[in-house]
Design an enzyme around this catalytic site. Structure first.
Site, PDB file in Angstrom:
ATOM      1  N   ASP A  73       0.857  -1.192   0.000  1.00 56.64           N
ATOM      2  CA  ASP A  73       0.000   0.000   0.000  1.00 56.64           C
ATOM      3  C   ASP A  73       0.894   1.243   0.000  1.00 56.64           C
ATOM      4  O   ASP A  73       1.547   1.543   1.000  1.00 56.64           O
ATOM      5  CB  ASP A  73      -0.901   0.001   1.239  1.00 56.64           C
ATOM      6  CG  ASP A  73      -1.889   1.158   1.226  1.00 56.64           C
ATOM      7  OD1 ASP A  73      -2.950   1.033   0.596  1.00 56.64           O
ATOM      8  OD2 ASP A  73      -1.584   2.223   1.836  1.00 56.64           O
ATOM      9  N   TYR A  78       3.311  10.003   0.458  1.00 54.66           N
ATOM     10  CA  TYR A  78       4.220   9.430   1.469  1.00 54.66           C
ATOM     11  C   TYR A  78       5.683   9.753   1.145  1.00 54.66           C
ATOM     12  O   TYR A  78       6.575   9.514   1.959  1.00 54.66           O
ATOM     13  CB  TYR A  78       4.029   7.901   1.605  1.00 54.66           C
ATOM     14  CG  TYR A  78       2.632   7.455   1.996  1.00 54.66           C
ATOM     15  CD1 TYR A  78       1.715   8.348   2.533  1.00 54.66           C
ATOM     16  CD2 TYR A  78       2.225   6.134   1.818  1.00 54.66           C
ATOM     17  CE1 TYR A  78       0.433   7.937   2.876  1.00 54.66           C
ATOM     18  CE2 TYR A  78       0.944   5.721   2.166  1.00 54.66           C
ATOM     19  CZ  TYR A  78       0.049   6.625   2.691  1.00 54.66           C
ATOM     20  OH  TYR A  78      -1.220   6.208   3.029  1.00 54.66           O
ATOM     21  N   LYS A 103      -2.038   6.167  -4.522  1.00 51.66           N
ATOM     22  CA  LYS A 103      -3.151   7.106  -4.285  1.00 51.66           C
ATOM     23  C   LYS A 103      -2.898   8.471  -4.915  1.00 51.66           C
ATOM     24  O   LYS A 103      -1.771   8.968  -4.896  1.00 51.66           O
ATOM     25  CB  LYS A 103      -3.369   7.265  -2.770  1.00 51.66           C
ATOM     26  CG  LYS A 103      -3.471   5.934  -2.055  1.00 51.66           C
ATOM     27  CD  LYS A 103      -3.765   6.037  -0.560  1.00 51.66           C
ATOM     28  CE  LYS A 103      -3.540   4.688   0.094  1.00 51.66           C
ATOM     29  NZ  LYS A 103      -2.173   4.513   0.614  1.00 51.66           N
ATOM     30  N   HIS A 136      -7.260   9.728  -2.750  1.00 48.39           N
ATOM     31  CA  HIS A 136      -6.784   9.635  -1.357  1.00 48.39           C
ATOM     32  C   HIS A 136      -7.773  10.244  -0.353  1.00 48.39           C
ATOM     33  O   HIS A 136      -8.002   9.692   0.726  1.00 48.39           O
ATOM     34  CB  HIS A 136      -5.413  10.326  -1.250  1.00 48.39           C
ATOM     35  CG  HIS A 136      -4.532   9.806  -0.171  1.00 48.39           C
ATOM     36  ND1 HIS A 136      -3.171   9.696  -0.282  1.00 48.39           N
ATOM     37  CD2 HIS A 136      -4.825   9.365   1.078  1.00 48.39           C
ATOM     38  CE1 HIS A 136      -2.664   9.202   0.841  1.00 48.39           C
ATOM     39  NE2 HIS A 136      -3.646   8.995   1.674  1.00 48.39           N
TER      40      HIS A 136
HETATM   41  N1  LIG Z   1      -5.716   6.052   2.874  1.00 50.43           N
HETATM   42  C1  LIG Z   1      -5.288   6.759   3.888  1.00 50.43           C
HETATM   43  O1  LIG Z   1      -5.626   7.939   4.040  1.00 50.43           O
HETATM   44  C2  LIG Z   1      -4.397   6.131   4.906  1.00 50.43           C
HETATM   45  C3  LIG Z   1      -4.282   6.704   6.207  1.00 50.43           C
HETATM   46  C4  LIG Z   1      -3.497   6.045   7.147  1.00 50.43           C
HETATM   47  C5  LIG Z   1      -2.836   4.878   6.813  1.00 50.43           C
HETATM   48  N2  LIG Z   1      -2.931   4.357   5.548  1.00 50.43           N
HETATM   49  C6  LIG Z   1      -2.203   3.135   5.140  1.00 50.43           C
HETATM   50  O2  LIG Z   1      -2.384   2.137   6.133  1.00 50.43           O
HETATM   51  C7  LIG Z   1      -1.122   1.693   6.587  1.00 50.43           C
HETATM   52  C8  LIG Z   1      -1.206   1.191   8.020  1.00 50.43           C
HETATM   53  O3  LIG Z   1      -1.680   2.203   8.886  1.00 50.43           O
HETATM   54  P1  LIG Z   1      -0.727   3.012   9.870  1.00 50.43           P
HETATM   55  O4  LIG Z   1       0.660   3.041   9.353  1.00 50.43           O
HETATM   56  O5  LIG Z   1      -1.397   4.297  10.143  1.00 50.43           O
HETATM   57  O6  LIG Z   1      -0.801   2.210  11.233  1.00 50.43           O
HETATM   58  P2  LIG Z   1      -0.612   0.691  11.681  1.00 50.43           P
HETATM   59  O7  LIG Z   1      -0.137  -0.138  10.561  1.00 50.43           O
HETATM   60  O8  LIG Z   1      -1.853   0.315  12.360  1.00 50.43           O
HETATM   61  O9  LIG Z   1       0.541   0.832  12.792  1.00 50.43           O
HETATM   62  C9  LIG Z   1       1.858   1.126  12.423  1.00 50.43           C
HETATM   63  C10 LIG Z   1       2.743   1.251  13.684  1.00 50.43           C
HETATM   64  O10 LIG Z   1       2.698   0.038  14.435  1.00 50.43           O
HETATM   65  C11 LIG Z   1       4.004  -0.459  14.619  1.00 50.43           C
HETATM   66  N3  LIG Z   1       3.925  -1.919  14.532  1.00 50.43           N
HETATM   67  C12 LIG Z   1       3.637  -2.666  13.433  1.00 50.43           C
HETATM   68  N4  LIG Z   1       3.584  -3.969  13.735  1.00 50.43           N
HETATM   69  C13 LIG Z   1       3.848  -4.060  15.048  1.00 50.43           C
HETATM   70  C14 LIG Z   1       3.945  -5.151  15.943  1.00 50.43           C
HETATM   71  N5  LIG Z   1       3.739  -6.396  15.520  1.00 50.43           N
HETATM   72  N6  LIG Z   1       4.226  -4.885  17.233  1.00 50.43           N
HETATM   73  C15 LIG Z   1       4.426  -3.624  17.661  1.00 50.43           C
HETATM   74  N7  LIG Z   1       4.348  -2.551  16.876  1.00 50.43           N
HETATM   75  C16 LIG Z   1       4.062  -2.769  15.575  1.00 50.43           C
HETATM   76  C17 LIG Z   1       4.854   0.150  13.531  1.00 50.43           C
HETATM   77  O11 LIG Z   1       6.210   0.217  13.985  1.00 50.43           O
HETATM   78  P3  LIG Z   1       7.504   0.295  13.040  1.00 50.43           P
HETATM   79  O12 LIG Z   1       7.113   0.889  11.740  1.00 50.43           O
HETATM   80  O13 LIG Z   1       8.438   1.138  13.818  1.00 50.43           O
HETATM   81  O14 LIG Z   1       8.025  -1.077  12.862  1.00 50.43           O
HETATM   82  C18 LIG Z   1       4.203   1.508  13.360  1.00 50.43           C
HETATM   83  O15 LIG Z   1       4.680   2.441  14.293  1.00 50.43           O
HETATM   84  C19 LIG Z   1      -0.247   2.938   6.371  1.00 50.43           C
HETATM   85  O16 LIG Z   1       1.138   2.652   6.454  1.00 50.43           O
HETATM   86  C20 LIG Z   1      -0.706   3.369   5.016  1.00 50.43           C
HETATM   87  O17 LIG Z   1      -0.128   2.554   4.019  1.00 50.43           O
HETATM   88  C21 LIG Z   1      -3.716   4.965   4.611  1.00 50.43           C
END
Ligand SMILES: NC(=O)c1ccc[n+]([C@@H]2O[C@H](COP(=O)([O-])OP(=O)(O)OC[C@H]3O[C@@H](n4cnc5c(N)ncnc54)[C@H](OP(=O)(O)O)[C@@H]3O)[C@@H](O)[C@H]2O)c1
Ligand SMILES: *[C@@H]1O[C@H](CO)[C@@H](O)[C@H](O)[C@H]1NC(C)=O
Ligand SMILES: *[C@@H]1O[C@H](CO)[C@@H](O)[C@H](O)[C@H]1NC(C)=O
Length: 340
Positions: A73, A78, A103, A136
């Site tokens: 994704d 980004y 996006k 997006h």
């Molecule tokens: N369409 C949109 O507007 C939109 C908005 C938000 C997000 N997104 C997409 O969704 C993806 C995921 O959402 P997100 O990045 O907001 O949050 P997330 O994936 O829910 O959480 C990411 C965080 O959790 C940590 N983490 C991951 N696996 C872990 C584990 N097993 N144990 C402990 N900590 C862990 C990561 O640490 P480290 O990275 O330090 O390892 C990072 O700090 C984004 O990266 C993006 O691609 C899209």
């Protein structure tokens, strides 16, 4: 009768010839076309890349793909799609075996801008075409003017431009992200090529079960972003990290899994596609464990009671736009009435 049998055999032969002839040409032609005709669906588990450091994301992506991930994704905003592309290029996978989403950023909503933007993403990611291209946010900015709102263009105009990106073979599918119900309806009412998926925030603390069910009914895939609830370090929800939540710790223990695996497994079992982000090999591997966990009906029903209706990601206020008015949006409520 014998004549009939011969005639019907000839008929079957001709039909068979007709059906198989188009793919009987040179193999290369078929392969080039395959991405357009393939019915391959979006994988239910992928790697997120928002806030993945530029100097870490290539390795994270390569490691994930070589560990069995097949879905990335990405997004132009980004500012790491070139590094993400290096990771894709280094991994031992073929293009047609992976799913790549990008996006369209808010300042590229005008048709000519949209074409330039998707070409930039495709080129940075080094993928030739995208599997999915999402609007997006349902918000347009004037090109080159920061986050000044663009009143000249509507989401309908932008959707029309995105339909043309499919026709130009730049992306296999198009979709939406961060749309309220009324915005989804606006697109459904006019689409010729309709949204394949909707990517929005949903996790144990913002379950939005009705909204998820609505998509299921109309056959639009739901990609659950921030599937680990409040683990994204930029979120300031006032809640303790989900990894320390006693309910989830107990359930994880019962499943002989980590909390992250358990939370992601729930996202998958409810039929959403989860895209946890990490740049650490340990977490990237760990999160895959989610694919092996199953819950009973009773456990699913207990989890549904854990909803806190807390939205973590709403830039609408800084943009001067009310984004989620017809959805769970407790940021409108005062602190006391939030179910913390
Ligand atoms: N369409 C949109 O507007 C939109 C908005 C938000 C997000 N997104 C997409 O969704 C993806 C995921 O959402 P997100 O990045 O907001 O949050 P997330 O994936 O829910 O959480 C990411 C965080 O959790 C940590 N983490 C991951 N696996 C872990 C584990 N097993 N144990 C402990 N900590 C862990 C990561 O640490 P480290 O990275 O330090 O390892 C990072 O700090 C984004 O990266 C993006 O691609 C899209
Ligand atoms: C790359 O993948 C192929 C097919 O899966 C496999 O046979 C080969 O050993 C892999 N190469 C490396 C360097 O992992
Ligand atoms: C898109 O691909 C199809 C199938 O290969 C082809 O027939 C069509 O001409 C292509 N369209 C464009 C605009 O390249």
């Amino acid at each position: 009768m014998a004549f009939l049998r011969v005639a019907s055999a000839a008929f079957v032969f001709l039909i068979t010839l007709y059906v198989f002839l188009p793919i009987a040409g040179p193999a290369a032609d078929f392969e080039e076309e395959q991405h357009l005709t393939s019915t391959k669906e979006i994988p239910k588990f992928g790697l997120g890349t928002w806030l993945s450091d530029r100097d870490k994301v290539a390795h994270a992506v390569e490691f994930a793909l070589d560990s069995g991930y097949n879905h990335i994704d990405a997004a132009l905003i980004y500012e790491n799609e070139d590094e993400t592309g290096k990771g894709i290029a280094s991994a031992n996978v073929s293009r047609e075996d992976i799913w790549v989403t990008s996006k369209l950023w808010n300042e590229h909503h005008r048709p000519d801008e949209a074409t330039k933007a998707i070409k930039k993403s495709i080129s940075d990611l080094g993928v030739g075409y995208l599997d999915l291209y999402l609007m997006h946010w349902p918000v347009a900015f004037v090109p080159g003017k920061g986050d000044k709102l663009d009143k000249e263009i509507t989401i309908v105009d932008t959707w029309r431009a995105m339909e043309n990106l499919v026709r130009a073979n730049l992306t296999r599918h198009i979709g939406i992200s961060n749309f309220a119900k009324r915005d989804v309806q606006t697109i459904l009412d006019i689409c010729i090529i309709c949204p394949y998926a909707h990517e929005f925030e949903t996790h144990p603390y913002l379950q939005q079960q009705d909204f998820v069910d609505f998509h299921k009914e109309i056959g639009m895939k739901v990609i659950a972003y921030s599937p680990l609830a409040n683990m994204n370090p930029t979120y300031d929800s006032g809640l303790k990290p989900v990894l320390e939540d006693p309910f989830w710790k107990d359930l994880a223990k019962k499943k002989d899994a980590t909390v992250a695996q358990t939370v992601l497994a729930w996202g998958i079992q409810r039929g959403t596609i989860v895209i946890p982000k990490s740049v650490h090999e340990k977490y990237i591997k760990e999160n895959q464990g989610a694919l092996k966990i199953e819950f009973t009906e009773e456990e699913m029903s207990e989890i549904s009671k854990q909803d806190k209706k807390v939205r973590m990601n709403d830039p609408g206020k800084s943009w001067g736009v009310k984004l989620f008015a017809d959805l769970d949006d407790p940021t409108d409520l005062d602190e006391e009435s939030r179910e913390l």
